[in-house]
Design an enzyme around this catalytic site. Structure first.
Site, short mmCIF file in Angstrom:
data_model
loop_
_atom_site.label_atom_id
_atom_site.label_comp_id
_atom_site.label_asym_id
_atom_site.label_seq_id
_atom_site.Cartn_x
_atom_site.Cartn_y
_atom_site.Cartn_z
N ASN A 46 0.84 -1.20 0.00
CA ASN A 46 0.00 0.00 0.00
C ASN A 46 0.87 1.25 0.00
O ASN A 46 0.45 2.31 0.44
CB ASN A 46 -0.90 0.01 1.24
CG ASN A 46 -1.81 -1.21 1.28
OD1 ASN A 46 -2.41 -1.56 0.27
ND2 ASN A 46 -1.89 -1.86 2.42
N HIS A 132 -14.39 -1.96 5.67
CA HIS A 132 -13.29 -2.74 6.25
C HIS A 132 -13.71 -3.47 7.55
O HIS A 132 -14.58 -3.00 8.28
CB HIS A 132 -12.14 -1.77 6.55
CG HIS A 132 -10.85 -2.43 6.88
ND1 HIS A 132 -10.33 -2.47 8.15
CD2 HIS A 132 -9.97 -3.10 6.10
CE1 HIS A 132 -9.17 -3.11 8.13
NE2 HIS A 132 -8.93 -3.50 6.90
N GLU A 174 -16.45 4.13 2.35
CA GLU A 174 -14.99 4.33 2.19
C GLU A 174 -14.70 5.28 1.03
O GLU A 174 -15.49 5.37 0.08
CB GLU A 174 -14.30 2.98 1.95
CG GLU A 174 -14.29 2.13 3.20
CD GLU A 174 -13.53 0.81 3.09
OE1 GLU A 174 -12.85 0.57 2.09
OE2 GLU A 174 -13.64 0.02 4.06
N SER A 178 -11.16 -0.87 -0.25
CA SER A 178 -9.86 -1.51 -0.11
C SER A 178 -9.69 -2.76 -0.96
O SER A 178 -8.57 -3.11 -1.32
CB SER A 178 -9.59 -1.85 1.35
OG SER A 178 -10.55 -2.76 1.83
N ASP A 203 -14.11 6.28 5.50
CA ASP A 203 -12.78 5.75 5.77
C ASP A 203 -11.93 6.00 4.53
O ASP A 203 -12.13 5.38 3.49
CB ASP A 203 -12.91 4.25 6.07
CG ASP A 203 -11.58 3.58 6.34
OD1 ASP A 203 -10.52 4.20 6.08
OD2 ASP A 203 -11.59 2.42 6.81
N HIS A 206 -7.28 4.44 1.96
CA HIS A 206 -6.57 4.24 0.70
C HIS A 206 -6.58 5.48 -0.20
O HIS A 206 -5.97 5.46 -1.27
CB HIS A 206 -7.18 3.05 -0.05
CG HIS A 206 -6.97 1.76 0.68
ND1 HIS A 206 -5.82 1.01 0.56
CD2 HIS A 206 -7.75 1.14 1.60
CE1 HIS A 206 -5.92 -0.06 1.35
NE2 HIS A 206 -7.08 0.00 1.99
N LYS A 232 -0.14 3.74 4.90
CA LYS A 232 -0.23 3.46 3.46
C LYS A 232 0.48 4.59 2.70
O LYS A 232 1.70 4.60 2.65
CB LYS A 232 -1.70 3.25 3.07
CG LYS A 232 -2.34 2.12 3.91
CD LYS A 232 -3.71 1.72 3.44
CE LYS A 232 -4.46 0.89 4.46
NZ LYS A 232 -3.92 -0.43 4.77
#
Ligand SMILES: Cc1ncc(COP(=O)(O)O)c(C=O)c1O
Length: 392
Positions: A46, A132, A174, A178, A203, A206, A232
């Site tokens: 990541n 997640h 998100e 992910s 979230d 990423h 990440k």
């Protein structure tokens, strides 16, 4: 007794193609990892901007630990509330455009610490079914009622909202999913938010650092609360929650994972600030990442692979768990690594190869990946056919 139980469960795990056994990584050099003395091109990290192996950041982090020491030696609420930490949190809040920020030792702990504390027995939390595991764990701990909506389905979200219209509602999603690698429907959520007046938690593990202007992510227009990780794009470790007015005080008083855990040291906060300053400067890396991602998506599509993903995470659809594990193994033998994500990380029968792209990759690396994947996929399929033929 435990021994037998563990053995039996592990055997079932193996038979289902779900056995997990991480490769031993001897060392890392930028986009490469070394396994059994072999240099492997890594498409499963990541480290989106390449800061995870940045000399500049490593030297700053080392200097911070030298200056401040290695431990806070206390939870935040006893004698761990250092000025350096509060100042760094203020800088993060300002950078991302929120009232407050709060650091956590990991993104897992941040989601658990925020979600479990914000919601209670009388609340209903509505969540995208692909959020997640740490968010799900937070909901379980909160004792709130939680209802999933089909991944990115606005009609299902609407139905869920209408089924509980008398309540104060919360929606969890998100910034970049992910495993699927896709974006949430920002316009759809914004429209429903106007009608139903819910609070949203996004979230951005990423997306922060890698996407949006100066890495500010993509969810600000719908997010009341956001979670980001430093492990990440930021090339460090730890995480942060971004909060509206009054939430930080509330979490200090009611977030069990925050209250009863040793806080990250001052050196971490100083390093987070250094990482933020570097992330600010990473426009060129973000552009390389964008181009690499596009190139990978096009190349995989041109070779007939079914993929999902809008940015630097691309899910190559495989389906069968054992086949996914075998493709990944065959890929490693060709000097390339991509992680086979299987149940329960993704739904049963929907195993994927999760491809993580980095600004460290060059166009040639992407060509190598796709060529290797073609060979690995064919080999894995023929192995599985042979196994079936021999009744294994
Ligand atoms: C969407 C999402 N949120 C949170 C986390 C947890 O972050 P951390 O690795 O900092 O614990 C991850 C990590 O894999 C993630 O993918």
């Amino acid at each position: 007794m435990f021994e037998k139980r563990f053995k039996d469960k592990l055997l079932i795990q193996r038979q289902a193609g779900l056995y997990r056994n991480p490769p031993q990584i001897e060392k890392r050099e930028g986009k490469y990892v070394f396994v059994n003395g072999r240099k492997i091109l890594n498409f499963s990290s990541n480290d989106y901007l390449g800061l995870g192996t940045s000399r500049e950041l490593a030297e700053k982090v080392a200097a911070n630990f030298k200056r401040y020491g290695a431990s806070s030696s206390s939870s935040r609420l006893v004698t761990g509330n250092y000025s350096v930490i509060s100042q760094a949190e203020k800088a993060f809040a300002e950078y991302f455009g929120y009232s407050d920020a709060l650091f956590f030792p990991s993104g897992y702990q941040a989601n658990m610490g925020v979600v479990s504390a914000l919601f209670g027995r009388d609340d209903t939390v509505i969540f995208d079914k692909h959020v997640h595991a740490s968010t799900v764990k937070g909901m379980e701990l909160s004792k709130a009622e939680f209802l999933g909506f089909k991944h990115n389905s606005m009609s299902h979200l609407k139905k869920r909202l209408e089924s509980r219209s008398e309540k104060q509602l919360f929606v969890l999603t998100e910034g970049l999913f992910s495993m699927d690698g896709d974006f949430p429907d920002l316009g759809g959520i914004a429209g429903l938010k106007k009608t139903h007046g819910f609070l949203t938690l996004v979230d951005e593990a990423h997306s922060f650092g890698a996407l949006g202007e100066k890495g500010r992510g993509i969810g600000r227009s719908i997010a009341d609360v956001a979670v980001g990780t430093l492990g990440k794009s930021f090339g460090l470790f730890g995480a942060f929650a971004l909060l509206p007015e009054g939430f930080k005080e509330y979490l200090f008083n009611f977030s069990s994972p925050l209250i009863y855990s040793t806080t990250l040291p001052e050196a971490h906060a100083a390093s987070a600030l250094d990482a933020l300053e570097i992330v600010f400067r990473c426009d060129a890396e973000r552009e390389t990442l964008r181009k690499n991602s596009l190139l990978m998506k096009e190349a995989l599509g041109a070779d007939g692979f079914n993929t999902c993903g809008d940015a630097h995470i691309i899910a190559v659809e495989i389906g069968d768990e054992a086949l996914a594990a075998s493709v990944s193994r065959n890929l490693s033998e060709r000097g390339v690594f991509a992680f086979p994500a299987r149940f329960p990380t993704v739904p049963l029968g929907r195993a994927i190869l999760r491809v993580g792209i980095s600004a460290l990759h060059a166009p040639d690396d992407i060509a190598i990946f796709v060529e290797s994947l073609k060979g690995a996929y064919e080999k894995a399929r023929s192995e599985i056919r042979q196994d079936l033929h021999h009744g294994n």
